[in-house]
Motif scaffolding. Structure first.
Motif, PDB file in Angstrom:
ATOM      1  N   UNK A  37      -6.986  11.382  -1.180  1.00 53.39           N
ATOM      2  CA  UNK A  37      -5.548  11.638  -1.056  1.00 53.39           C
ATOM      3  C   UNK A  37      -4.740  10.350  -1.195  1.00 53.39           C
ATOM      4  N   UNK A  38      -5.261   9.272  -0.638  1.00 56.75           N
ATOM      5  CA  UNK A  38      -4.546   8.002  -0.775  1.00 56.75           C
ATOM      6  C   UNK A  38      -4.609   7.472  -2.201  1.00 56.75           C
ATOM      7  N   UNK A  39      -5.763   7.596  -2.851  1.00 59.24           N
ATOM      8  CA  UNK A  39      -5.903   7.094  -4.216  1.00 59.24           C
ATOM      9  C   UNK A  39      -5.018   7.848  -5.204  1.00 59.24           C
ATOM     10  N   UNK A  40      -4.579   9.038  -4.828  1.00 58.43           N
ATOM     11  CA  UNK A  40      -3.670   9.790  -5.694  1.00 58.43           C
ATOM     12  C   UNK A  40      -2.302   9.125  -5.785  1.00 58.43           C
ATOM     13  N   UNK A  41      -1.951   8.308  -4.769  1.00 59.34           N
ATOM     14  CA  UNK A  41      -0.634   7.668  -4.762  1.00 59.34           C
ATOM     15  C   UNK A  41      -0.711   6.149  -4.642  1.00 59.34           C
ATOM     16  N   UNK A  42      -1.870   5.624  -4.252  1.00 60.17           N
ATOM     17  CA  UNK A  42      -2.034   4.184  -4.063  1.00 60.17           C
ATOM     18  C   UNK A  42      -3.129   3.671  -5.006  1.00 60.17           C
ATOM     19  N   UNK A  43      -2.853   2.646  -5.819  1.00 58.92           N
ATOM     20  CA  UNK A  43      -3.896   2.123  -6.711  1.00 58.92           C
ATOM     21  C   UNK A  43      -5.000   1.369  -5.978  1.00 58.92           C
ATOM     22  N   UNK A  44      -4.696   0.910  -4.762  1.00 61.50           N
ATOM     23  CA  UNK A  44      -5.683   0.198  -3.947  1.00 61.50           C
ATOM     24  C   UNK A  44      -5.626   0.763  -2.524  1.00 61.50           C
ATOM     25  N   UNK A  45      -6.791   1.028  -1.949  1.00 63.39           N
ATOM     26  CA  UNK A  45      -6.867   1.639  -0.622  1.00 63.39           C
ATOM     27  C   UNK A  45      -7.773   0.792   0.265  1.00 63.39           C
ATOM     28  N   UNK A  46      -7.288   0.478   1.464  1.00 64.38           N
ATOM     29  CA  UNK A  46      -8.065  -0.286   2.436  1.00 64.38           C
ATOM     30  C   UNK A  46      -8.839   0.685   3.322  1.00 64.38           C
ATOM     31  N   UNK A  47     -10.142   0.425   3.477  1.00 63.53           N
ATOM     32  CA  UNK A  47     -10.981   1.227   4.368  1.00 63.53           C
ATOM     33  C   UNK A  47     -11.651   0.270   5.347  1.00 63.53           C
ATOM     34  N   UNK A  48     -11.360   0.435   6.634  1.00 60.87           N
ATOM     35  CA  UNK A  48     -11.935  -0.454   7.645  1.00 60.87           C
ATOM     36  C   UNK A  48     -13.094   0.217   8.366  1.00 60.87           C
ATOM     37  N   UNK A  49     -13.945  -0.613   8.966  1.00 59.42           N
ATOM     38  CA  UNK A  49     -15.080  -0.154   9.777  1.00 59.42           C
ATOM     39  C   UNK A  49     -15.990   0.813   9.005  1.00 59.42           C
ATOM     40  N   UNK A  74     -16.629  -5.459   7.848  1.00 62.68           N
ATOM     41  CA  UNK A  74     -16.851  -4.055   7.513  1.00 62.68           C
ATOM     42  C   UNK A  74     -15.635  -3.419   6.850  1.00 62.68           C
ATOM     43  N   UNK A  75     -14.743  -4.234   6.297  1.00 60.50           N
ATOM     44  CA  UNK A  75     -13.529  -3.720   5.664  1.00 60.50           C
ATOM     45  C   UNK A  75     -13.610  -3.930   4.161  1.00 60.50           C
ATOM     46  N   UNK A  76     -13.345  -2.863   3.404  1.00 60.60           N
ATOM     47  CA  UNK A  76     -13.460  -2.924   1.950  1.00 60.60           C
ATOM     48  C   UNK A  76     -12.196  -2.373   1.304  1.00 60.60           C
ATOM     49  N   UNK A  77     -12.111  -2.599   0.002  1.00 58.84           N
ATOM     50  CA  UNK A  77     -10.990  -2.121  -0.801  1.00 58.84           C
ATOM     51  C   UNK A  77     -11.524  -1.199  -1.886  1.00 58.84           C
ATOM     52  N   UNK A  78     -10.880  -0.055  -2.061  1.00 57.91           N
ATOM     53  CA  UNK A  78     -11.141   0.809  -3.207  1.00 57.91           C
ATOM     54  C   UNK A  78     -10.036   0.568  -4.222  1.00 57.91           C
ATOM     55  N   UNK A  79     -10.412   0.268  -5.460  1.00 58.84           N
ATOM     56  CA  UNK A  79      -9.418  -0.054  -6.481  1.00 58.84           C
ATOM     57  C   UNK A  79      -9.576   0.853  -7.691  1.00 58.84           C
ATOM     58  N   UNK A  80      -8.474   1.487  -8.093  1.00 62.49           N
ATOM     59  CA  UNK A  80      -8.459   2.254  -9.333  1.00 62.49           C
ATOM     60  C   UNK A  80      -8.432   1.296 -10.520  1.00 62.49           C
ATOM     61  N   UNK A  81      -8.801   1.762 -11.725  1.00 69.03           N
ATOM     62  CA  UNK A  81      -8.776   0.875 -12.901  1.00 69.03           C
ATOM     63  C   UNK A  81      -7.398   0.300 -13.190  1.00 69.03           C
ATOM     64  N   UNK A  82      -6.337   1.034 -12.811  1.00 71.83           N
ATOM     65  CA  UNK A  82      -4.975   0.566 -13.086  1.00 71.83           C
ATOM     66  C   UNK A  82      -4.398  -0.255 -11.938  1.00 71.83           C
ATOM     67  N   UNK A  83      -5.250  -0.645 -10.982  1.00 70.63           N
ATOM     68  CA  UNK A  83      -4.755  -1.384  -9.819  1.00 70.63           C
ATOM     69  C   UNK A  83      -4.188  -2.732 -10.248  1.00 70.63           C
ATOM     70  N   UNK A  84      -2.975  -3.056  -9.804  1.00 71.85           N
ATOM     71  CA  UNK A  84      -2.366  -4.334 -10.179  1.00 71.85           C
ATOM     72  C   UNK A  84      -3.020  -5.498  -9.443  1.00 71.85           C
ATOM     73  N   UNK A  85      -2.806  -6.688  -9.964  1.00 67.86           N
ATOM     74  CA  UNK A  85      -3.261  -7.887  -9.276  1.00 67.86           C
ATOM     75  C   UNK A  85      -2.401  -8.090  -8.032  1.00 67.86           C
ATOM     76  N   UNK A  86      -3.057  -8.373  -6.915  1.00 66.35           N
ATOM     77  CA  UNK A  86      -2.330  -8.556  -5.661  1.00 66.35           C
ATOM     78  C   UNK A  86      -1.512  -9.844  -5.727  1.00 66.35           C
ATOM     79  N   UNK A  87      -0.223  -9.750  -5.407  1.00 68.51           N
ATOM     80  CA  UNK A  87       0.644 -10.928  -5.422  1.00 68.51           C
ATOM     81  C   UNK A  87       0.408 -11.790  -4.182  1.00 68.51           C
ATOM     82  N   UNK A  88       0.765 -13.053  -4.285  1.00 68.89           N
ATOM     83  CA  UNK A  88       0.645 -13.963  -3.142  1.00 68.89           C
ATOM     84  C   UNK A  88       2.035 -14.310  -2.629  1.00 68.89           C
ATOM     85  N   UNK A  89       2.446 -13.651  -1.553  1.00 67.41           N
ATOM     86  CA  UNK A  89       3.763 -13.883  -0.961  1.00 67.41           C
ATOM     87  C   UNK A  89       3.557 -14.326   0.482  1.00 67.41           C
ATOM     88  N   UNK A  90       3.688 -15.608   0.739  1.00 63.98           N
ATOM     89  CA  UNK A  90       3.486 -16.122   2.083  1.00 63.98           C
ATOM     90  C   UNK A  90       2.038 -16.507   2.321  1.00 63.98           C
TER      91      UNK A  90
END
Length: 230
Positions: A37-49, A74-90
């Protein structure tokens, strides 16, 4: 008993931070359903533990996604093929008292990174060898760090020490590491809450997600302020 997974798909719009899937005590089916459900709207999803090995086994049910683990724990990221590069702000720093604190610290670092921050991790600089802390702190301040997360178990004293040496906010992250009367992190939590050094905020035991989100908000606000003052 209802076992339906109810995902808050509007959270990023409201708060600036997406919903994070907490994998602990969830069945494989519940994790897959939440991630779908999250991947349907988010290109990258955080899954902890959840851990990388388990998530890679589950990822085959989620289609064309990759599993990333930028930091220990124990925290990972699920990334779709269209996931953008994460910006560095701060700039967010994550310091650990011991190597054993890296699981909670890695959770915090992963969350801050995924929320767009540049993250520096400094491990194993606890008060048993305080000389190890001096140069890393100098380097972080010289590199315009906006906020420092300090993960510590056992006596939990390191966040108080760091707060007394820097002019940026410090977030204490008590961990469940320690012997006997460390009581699964309660001693570290009590030490941090009892700190006499102003400028220290404290999250719950092993709550790397909370520390990472809080740090990212501080770092983003600092970056906006710095850009506006130029």
């Amino acid at each position: 008993m209802a076992t339906e997974v109810r995902i808050d798909l509007d959270r990023r719009r409201r708060t600036g931070s997406p919903e994070i899937v907490f994998g602990q005590n969830k069945t494989d089916e519940q994790i897959i359903r939440a991630c779908e459900r999250l991947l349907a709207v988010e290109p990258r999803v955080i899954v902890s533990r959840v851990g990388r090995e388990r998530m890679e086994q589950l990822a085959s049910a989620l289609g064309d996604v990759t599993v990333e683990q930028p930091y220990p724990g124990e925290t990972v990221i699920l990334a779709r093929p269209d996931a953008p590069i994460v910006r560095s702000i701060g700039h967010v720093a994550v310091i650990t008292a011991g190597t054993s604190d890296l699981s909670a610290a890695g959770e915090a670092a992963t969350v801050a990174f995924e929320l767009g921050c540049r993250v520096t991790v400094v491990a194993d600089v606890g008060i048993a060898g305080l000389h190890r802390l001096v140069q890393p702190l100098r380097d972080l301040i010289a590199d315009d760090v906006a906020v420092i997360i300090v993960a510590a178990g056992m006596d939990g004293a390191l966040p108080t020490v760091v707060t007394g040496l820097v002019d940026v906010p410090v977030i204490g992250l008590p961990t469940s590491v320690g012997y006997g009367v460390a009581s699964g992190g309660n001693t570290a939590l009590g030490t941090m809450l009892s700190s006499c050094t102003p400028g220290l905020a404290v999250v719950n035991i092993d709550n790397g997600v909370g520390a990472g989100v809080f740090a990212a908000r501080i770092a983003h606000a600092a970056a906006r302020h710095n850009q506006g003052s130029r």
